[in-house]
Write a protein that holds these residues in place. Structure first.
Motif, PDB file in Angstrom:
ATOM      1  N   GLN A 211     -29.310  -6.511 -17.864  1.00 14.81           N
ATOM      2  CA  GLN A 211     -29.032  -5.095 -18.079  1.00 14.81           C
ATOM      3  C   GLN A 211     -29.758  -4.542 -19.309  1.00 14.81           C
ATOM      4  O   GLN A 211     -30.026  -5.257 -20.268  1.00 14.81           O
ATOM      5  N   VAL A 212     -30.052  -3.250 -19.198  1.00 10.68           N
ATOM      6  CA  VAL A 212     -30.745  -2.513 -20.258  1.00 10.68           C
ATOM      7  C   VAL A 212     -29.857  -1.306 -20.561  1.00 10.68           C
ATOM      8  O   VAL A 212     -29.318  -0.680 -19.629  1.00 10.68           O
ATOM      9  N   ARG A 217     -33.916   2.582 -20.308  1.00  9.98           N
ATOM     10  CA  ARG A 217     -34.368   2.122 -18.986  1.00  9.98           C
ATOM     11  C   ARG A 217     -35.724   2.725 -18.613  1.00  9.98           C
ATOM     12  O   ARG A 217     -36.143   3.718 -19.191  1.00  9.98           O
ATOM     13  N   LEU A 219     -38.630   1.653 -19.200  1.00  8.13           N
ATOM     14  CA  LEU A 219     -39.683   1.466 -20.223  1.00  8.13           C
ATOM     15  C   LEU A 219     -40.381   0.122 -20.032  1.00  8.13           C
ATOM     16  O   LEU A 219     -41.255  -0.250 -20.801  1.00  8.13           O
ATOM     17  N   CYS A 250     -29.966   1.614  -9.374  1.00  7.73           N
ATOM     18  CA  CYS A 250     -31.058   1.164 -10.273  1.00  7.73           C
ATOM     19  C   CYS A 250     -32.078   0.303  -9.527  1.00  7.73           C
ATOM     20  O   CYS A 250     -33.098  -0.084 -10.107  1.00  7.73           O
ATOM     21  N   PRO A 252     -32.254  -2.963  -8.569  1.00  5.68           N
ATOM     22  CA  PRO A 252     -32.674  -4.168  -9.301  1.00  5.68           C
ATOM     23  C   PRO A 252     -33.523  -5.120  -8.456  1.00  5.68           C
ATOM     24  O   PRO A 252     -34.340  -5.856  -9.007  1.00  5.68           O
ATOM     25  N   PHE A 256     -36.698  -7.474  -9.666  1.00  9.00           N
ATOM     26  CA  PHE A 256     -36.811  -8.933  -9.505  1.00  9.00           C
ATOM     27  C   PHE A 256     -38.058  -9.291  -8.694  1.00  9.00           C
ATOM     28  O   PHE A 256     -38.760 -10.248  -9.023  1.00  9.00           O
TER      29      PHE A 256
HETATM   30  C1  LIG Z   1     -31.886  -2.796 -13.291  1.00  3.55           C
HETATM   31  C2  LIG Z   1     -32.305  -2.563 -14.749  1.00  3.55           C
HETATM   32  C3  LIG Z   1     -32.058  -3.861 -15.520  1.00  3.55           C
HETATM   33  C4  LIG Z   1     -33.806  -2.246 -14.778  1.00  3.55           C
HETATM   34  O1  LIG Z   1     -34.224  -2.204 -16.130  1.00  3.55           O
HETATM   35  P1  LIG Z   1     -35.459  -1.301 -16.609  1.00  3.55           P
HETATM   36  O2  LIG Z   1     -35.753  -1.655 -18.006  1.00  3.55           O
HETATM   37  O3  LIG Z   1     -35.197   0.098 -16.291  1.00  3.55           O
HETATM   38  O4  LIG Z   1     -36.601  -1.869 -15.640  1.00  3.55           O
HETATM   39  P2  LIG Z   1     -38.166  -1.677 -15.832  1.00  3.55           P
HETATM   40  O5  LIG Z   1     -38.429  -0.485 -16.692  1.00  3.55           O
HETATM   41  O6  LIG Z   1     -38.761  -2.962 -16.236  1.00  3.55           O
HETATM   42  O7  LIG Z   1     -38.582  -1.309 -14.359  1.00  3.55           O
HETATM   43  C5  LIG Z   1     -38.771  -2.305 -13.377  1.00  3.55           C
HETATM   44  C6  LIG Z   1     -39.154  -1.660 -12.065  1.00  3.55           C
HETATM   45  O8  LIG Z   1     -37.998  -1.042 -11.512  1.00  3.55           O
HETATM   46  C7  LIG Z   1     -38.236   0.337 -11.288  1.00  3.55           C
HETATM   47  N1  LIG Z   1     -37.018   1.066 -11.632  1.00  3.55           N
HETATM   48  C8  LIG Z   1     -36.415   1.124 -12.824  1.00  3.55           C
HETATM   49  N2  LIG Z   1     -35.310   1.895 -12.722  1.00  3.55           N
HETATM   50  C9  LIG Z   1     -35.237   2.317 -11.439  1.00  3.55           C
HETATM   51  C10 LIG Z   1     -34.344   3.139 -10.712  1.00  3.55           C
HETATM   52  N3  LIG Z   1     -33.282   3.722 -11.297  1.00  3.55           N
HETATM   53  N4  LIG Z   1     -34.596   3.374  -9.400  1.00  3.55           N
HETATM   54  C11 LIG Z   1     -35.669   2.823  -8.794  1.00  3.55           C
HETATM   55  N5  LIG Z   1     -36.543   2.011  -9.425  1.00  3.55           N
HETATM   56  C12 LIG Z   1     -36.330   1.771 -10.745  1.00  3.55           C
HETATM   57  C13 LIG Z   1     -39.363   0.721 -12.224  1.00  3.55           C
HETATM   58  O9  LIG Z   1     -40.063   1.835 -11.734  1.00  3.55           O
HETATM   59  C14 LIG Z   1     -40.177  -0.544 -12.217  1.00  3.55           C
HETATM   60  O10 LIG Z   1     -40.985  -0.615 -11.083  1.00  3.55           O
HETATM   61  P3  LIG Z   1     -42.558  -0.290 -11.164  1.00  3.55           P
HETATM   62  O11 LIG Z   1     -43.072  -1.059 -12.304  1.00  3.55           O
HETATM   63  O12 LIG Z   1     -43.055  -0.740  -9.841  1.00  3.55           O
HETATM   64  O13 LIG Z   1     -42.629   1.179 -11.396  1.00  3.55           O
HETATM   65  C15 LIG Z   1     -31.542  -1.379 -15.386  1.00  3.55           C
HETATM   66  O14 LIG Z   1     -31.673  -0.256 -14.548  1.00  3.55           O
HETATM   67  C16 LIG Z   1     -30.080  -1.640 -15.640  1.00  3.55           C
HETATM   68  O15 LIG Z   1     -29.711  -2.197 -16.661  1.00  3.55           O
HETATM   69  N6  LIG Z   1     -29.204  -1.241 -14.684  1.00  3.55           N
HETATM   70  C17 LIG Z   1     -27.744  -1.433 -14.841  1.00  3.55           C
HETATM   71  C18 LIG Z   1     -27.345  -2.892 -14.742  1.00  3.55           C
HETATM   72  C19 LIG Z   1     -27.740  -3.491 -13.416  1.00  3.55           C
HETATM   73  O16 LIG Z   1     -27.545  -2.899 -12.362  1.00  3.55           O
HETATM   74  N7  LIG Z   1     -28.310  -4.718 -13.485  1.00  3.55           N
HETATM   75  C20 LIG Z   1     -28.779  -5.448 -12.318  1.00  3.55           C
HETATM   76  C21 LIG Z   1     -27.697  -6.280 -11.754  1.00  3.55           C
HETATM   77  S1  LIG Z   1     -28.293  -7.224 -10.361  1.00  3.55           S
END
Ligand SMILES: CC(C)(COP(=O)(O)OP(=O)(O)OC[C@H]1O[C@@H](n2cnc3c(N)ncnc32)[C@H](O)[C@@H]1OP(=O)(O)O)[C@@H](O)C(=O)NCCC(=O)NCCS
Length: 272
Positions: A211-212, A217, A219, A250, A252, A256
């Motif tokens: 999680q972030v 998010r 970034l 989000c 995820p 992954f």
């Molecule tokens: C899932 C999570 C960890 C992603 O973290 P993040 O720092 O935003 O991810 P990144 O910036 O590295 O982005 C990774 C990819 O996901 C995509 N992405 C990020 N947020 C997104 C969203 N809300 N919807 C769709 N795609 C998304 C990005 O565009 C990127 O893809 P790309 O490089 O092809 O453009 C974050 O949204 C989060 O903490 N969510 C809440 C906790 C959660 O659900 N954890 C996962 C449990 S399985």
């Protein structure tokens, strides 16, 4: 004097042969056999009845049953499920692979889908650093309250408190090098957290919490964190698994897959 009732304590069942068979089956196709890392099922094998499904030569699947509570059905084959072969017996919760869910779904009101992905070796450059941010290991002797605070800030649903998190550090799968912060270098504070575990007897690592903080998010920090975790875990075990809700806004699974995880397995939890 009233007589006290003698407590009846059942002798522990010998689950060693079920464990050996389940381990062998799971290693062939982890994401189709169980919806979770193997160690979590092994840890509760005492309370589960195991029925292996076999073709003429070998076990191809398993039905795990906690009477009156739970049924888990996983198999490597894609043969259509004969509904009659899975006795529901009013069981309130079923975990079943997407390939077999259709005939059972009408019996349940609540249905939720979870993806399950696997990483079996990096073809990607795993270290990616976002400028202004650094990776640091969590100090699990002093920072568990901060872990609880960050988890709470990242989800709309209830998250574990410090006491529960402390129990994770006592389990055999605890891996201190796979509890990582992403630190904002300027503010000198954590903005993201990843927790993974390693089951060495199985050769499996699992990403448990990724999680972030909402303000940080999109970034690239999630990618930086997951790649660093996989890089560390790959030095220890042959494969890493991760699961998550399909309907997570989000997305995820996208993160992954970007980090080298693959697979098409989806598990359904069906509840009455
Ligand atoms: C899932 C999570 C960890 C992603 O973290 P993040 O720092 O935003 O991810 P990144 O910036 O590295 O982005 C990774 C990819 O996901 C995509 N992405 C990020 N947020 C997104 C969203 N809300 N919807 C769709 N795609 C998304 C990005 O565009 C990127 O893809 P790309 O490089 O092809 O453009 C974050 O949204 C989060 O903490 N969510 C809440 C906790 C959660 O659900 N954890 C996962 C449990 S399985």
């Amino acid at each position: 004097m009233p007589r006290r009732k003698a407590a009846v304590i059942a002798a522990p069942r010998d689950t060693s042969s079920d464990e050996v068979a389940l381990r062998a089956l799971y290693r062939k196709d982890p994401s189709r056999i169980l919806p979770n890392p193997l160690w979590k099922t092994i840890a509760r094998l005492q309370s589960l009845e195991c029925r292996f499904i076999a073709d003429s030569t070998q076990a191809t699947g398993v039905e795990l049953r906690e009477p009156g509570k739970l049924l888990i059905y996983g198999t490597r084959t894609q043969d259509p499920l004969k509904t009659a072969s899975v006795k529901l017996d009013g069981v309130p919760t079923v975990w079943i692979h997407n390939d077999f869910v259709a005939p059972l779904a009408p019996w349940f009101d609540l249905k939720e889908a979870f993806f399950r992905l696997i990483h079996t070796g990096s073809e990607l450059p795993l270290h990616v650093m976002v400028p202004g941010y650094a990776i640091r290991e969590v100090d699990t002797t002093t920072e568990l309250p901060l872990v609880a605070t960050i988890l709470h800030a990242c989800y709309d649903t209830p998250t574990p408190g410090t006491d529960e998190i402390a129990t994770w550090t006592k389990r055999p799968v605890f891996e201190p090098h796979a509890w990582l912060w992403v630190i904002d270098r300027k503010a000198k504070r954590p903005v993201a957290l990843g927790i993974a575990e390693t089951d060495r007897p199985t050769g499996e690592a699992s990403l448990e919490w990724i999680q972030v903080l909402p303000a940080f998010r999109s970034l690239g920090l999630g990618t930086m964190l997951v790649r660093e975790l996989v890089y560390r875990l790959e030095q220890k075990v042959p494969f890493t698994t991760v699961a998550g809700q399909v309907k997570n806004p989000c997305e995820p699974d996208h993160l992954f897959r970007r980090c080298g995880f693959a697979g098409r397995d989806v598990w359904w939890v069906l509840r009455r």
